[in-house]
Motif scaffolding. Structure first.
Motif, mmCIF file in Angstrom:
data_model
loop_
_atom_site.group_PDB
_atom_site.id
_atom_site.type_symbol
_atom_site.label_atom_id
_atom_site.label_comp_id
_atom_site.label_asym_id
_atom_site.label_seq_id
_atom_site.Cartn_x
_atom_site.Cartn_y
_atom_site.Cartn_z
ATOM 1 N N ALA A 82 41.392 31.020 36.413
ATOM 2 C CA ALA A 82 40.432 31.983 35.861
ATOM 3 C C ALA A 82 39.522 32.529 36.958
ATOM 4 O O ALA A 82 39.225 33.731 37.003
ATOM 5 N N ALA A 83 39.070 31.645 37.864
ATOM 6 C CA ALA A 83 38.208 32.076 38.964
ATOM 7 C C ALA A 83 38.963 33.013 39.901
ATOM 8 O O ALA A 83 38.418 34.022 40.372
ATOM 9 N N PHE A 84 40.223 32.689 40.186
ATOM 10 C CA PHE A 84 41.037 33.542 41.065
ATOM 11 C C PHE A 84 41.222 34.932 40.457
ATOM 12 O O PHE A 84 41.210 35.951 41.166
ATOM 13 N N ASP A 85 41.393 34.993 39.131
ATOM 14 C CA ASP A 85 41.597 36.268 38.440
ATOM 15 C C ASP A 85 40.298 36.987 38.131
ATOM 16 O O ASP A 85 40.318 38.083 37.558
ATOM 17 N N GLY A 86 39.157 36.354 38.474
ATOM 18 C CA GLY A 86 37.863 36.984 38.222
ATOM 19 C C GLY A 86 37.449 36.993 36.769
ATOM 20 O O GLY A 86 36.647 37.823 36.343
#
Length: 482
Positions: free
Chosen positions: A410-414
């Protein structure tokens, strides 16, 4: 800001010659309009906002903080760990072993290795075991677990040492993960799923010292009596087993390789012996509250005799069960000669470590949901199991690995970390693993809590049949090691 406005207002009023009463009324009006930082030090404007707050700094909560803190996808994110207790630090290992230990699976060791904590543990002390033997006190039925190539089945580590290793890793990333020790939460305020005007979209946290915090995602790792779970309105299914676990550190009669984990099912509850060193083992004896109190109050010699008797006595055997079990086992050995395994004898205990005995109550609990809006539960906050399978903290570490994986994506995908979309993926993944495991543990506990001849015969045949089918045992080991 308020002080500047108030000063200008007072000067203006004085220049205009306004009466003192009107001046005070104007000051009071300004005070109500602007507020003061002195009287309201944690107003919404000044409450620090974190991307993730983890409530509970035990083994599972600290692992969660490490997993996120060492994740490159969380660079630039603000992470906070709240722990009500003191900071754990065991730079110098004591000569005596702590009586609270965990049997870690290879999967748990892999998680700890992913952020460097396992290396600290290996530099101190731990004990691998390569075989597990489980047998019935009411019959000769037994089952053994051995990995191909005599690989390590698990590792026995003191809980304090695990926490110390995690604390060292958190200290190394203090710029990425903030830890507040001796911090007690008094209130959580949850945002509405449908945003209301002038309402905060984040979880509001009030600490006992008056400070306020806010977070995009709150992770509850605060134990079986989780305040996070209760405040979030998540229901639980739970019951007590009317049993207590007696733990102690035991000295063996003679040095051995001590690489076997032993467990015997008594009618009153299972008794387990976990290796600590060539001459020491850790005891976990689950029994009735009354019997546990008696064991805790016995003198050291009588307690040692009681432990040896629990592992060696055949007083609960019956000739009928032994004969039927022997015939069934003989039939299995003819049908599947390679499925038989050699019975080993458990070590004899010579004495108990002074002041190492302790008791704690046992029960089962499971949260109806693991997640909510901007909320996730891990470890004992989400589930609590009987210690007979040694899965308690391993289930928690499994939660950490799963949740960290989904949050990292989720963090990688913003994406919004508090969104239920990826949190639901975590919940589904973990419930599919935890629920069958918990059901199996509860069934075993109930099945072996009786000496009724019919149930003893059924479980004798079941245990012997399972022991004879190697692929089935491999599946059990693989599932338990995750």
């Amino acid at each position: 800001m308020f002080a500047t406005v108030l000063s200008l207002a007072c000067r203006d009023l004085q220049l205009k010659g306004r009466p003192g009463l009107q001046t005070l009324q104007m000051m009071s009006s300004l005070r109500r309009s602007y507020g003061t930082t002195e009287n309201n030090p944690s107003s919404k404007e000044e409450a620090p906002l974190y991307d993730v707050v983890i409530s509970g700094g035990g083994m599972v909560g600290s692992s969660m903080a490490c997993a996120l803190g060492y994740d490159p996808n969380f660079c630039g994110k603000k992470i906070l760990l709240l722990e009500a207790g003191h900071k754990k630090n065991l730079d110098i290992m004591p000569d005596t072993y702590n009586n609270r230990v965990s049997s870690l699976t290879p999967g748990s060791a892999t998680l700890l290795s992913s952020f460097g904590a396992w290396e600290h543990i290996c530099q101190k002390r731990y004990r691998p075991f390569k075989r597990m033997q489980v047998w019935d006190a009411c019959s000769d039925a037994m089952i053994t677990f051995v990995k191909e190539g005599l690989e390590d089945m698990g590792y026995v580590v003191e809980n304090d040492l695990i926490l110390t290793a995690l604390t060292k890793q958190l200290d190394a990333i203090a710029d990425r993960v903030k830890v507040l020790y001796r911090s007690r939460v008094v209130r959580y305020k949850w945002p509405s799923t449908y945003q209301e005007a002038d309402a905060s979209p984040w979880v509001q946290i009030e600490l006992a010292d008056g400070h306020h915090l806010q977070t995009k995602l709150l992770i509850g790792a605060d134990g079986p009596n989780s305040m996070v779970r209760k405040s979030g309105g998540i229901q639980t299914v739970q019951w007590n087993y009317d049993q207590s676990a007696v733990v102690a550190t035991l000295h063996l009669s003679e040095p051995t390789e001590n690489n076997v984990a032993w467990q015997r099912f008594l009618p009153s509850g299972p008794i387990a012996l976990l290796p600590l060193s060539d001459t020491l083992s850790s005891l976990v004896w689950s029994t009735s509250h009354e019997h546990a109190s008696q064991l805790a109050s016995l003198d050291e010699e009588s307690f040692t005799d009681a432990v040896n008797s629990a592992f060696w006595s055949n007083e609960n055997h019956s000739e009928f069960i032994d004969t039927a079990g022997f015939m069934f086992r003989s039939s299995l050995s003819i049908l599947n000669p390679t499925g038989t395994s050699t019975r080993q004898l458990p070590p004899s205990v010579s004495k108990v470590d002074p002041n190492s005995r302790a008791t704690f109550p046992l029960g089962l609990g499971h949260a109806a949901e693991y997640i909510g809006y901007r909320l996730a539960l891990i470890g004992d906050s989400a589930h609590r199991v009987h210690p007979l399978a040694g899965q308690g903290v391993n289930l928690g570490f499994g939660d950490v690995a799963s949740l960290a994986h989904h949050l990292s994506r989720a963090a990688f995908d913003g994406k919004d970390l508090g969104s239920t979309r990826h949190l639901l993926q975590y919940e589904t993944e973990r419930q599919r693993h935890n629920l069958p495991m918990m059901a199996a543990i509860d069934l075993l506990k109930r099945l072996y809590s009786t000496n009724n001849a019919l149930f003893v015969l059924l479980r004798t045949m079941g245990l012997q049949a399972t022991n004879a089918v190697v692929p089935m045992k491999e599946q059990i080991m693989a599932f338990a090691s995750k």
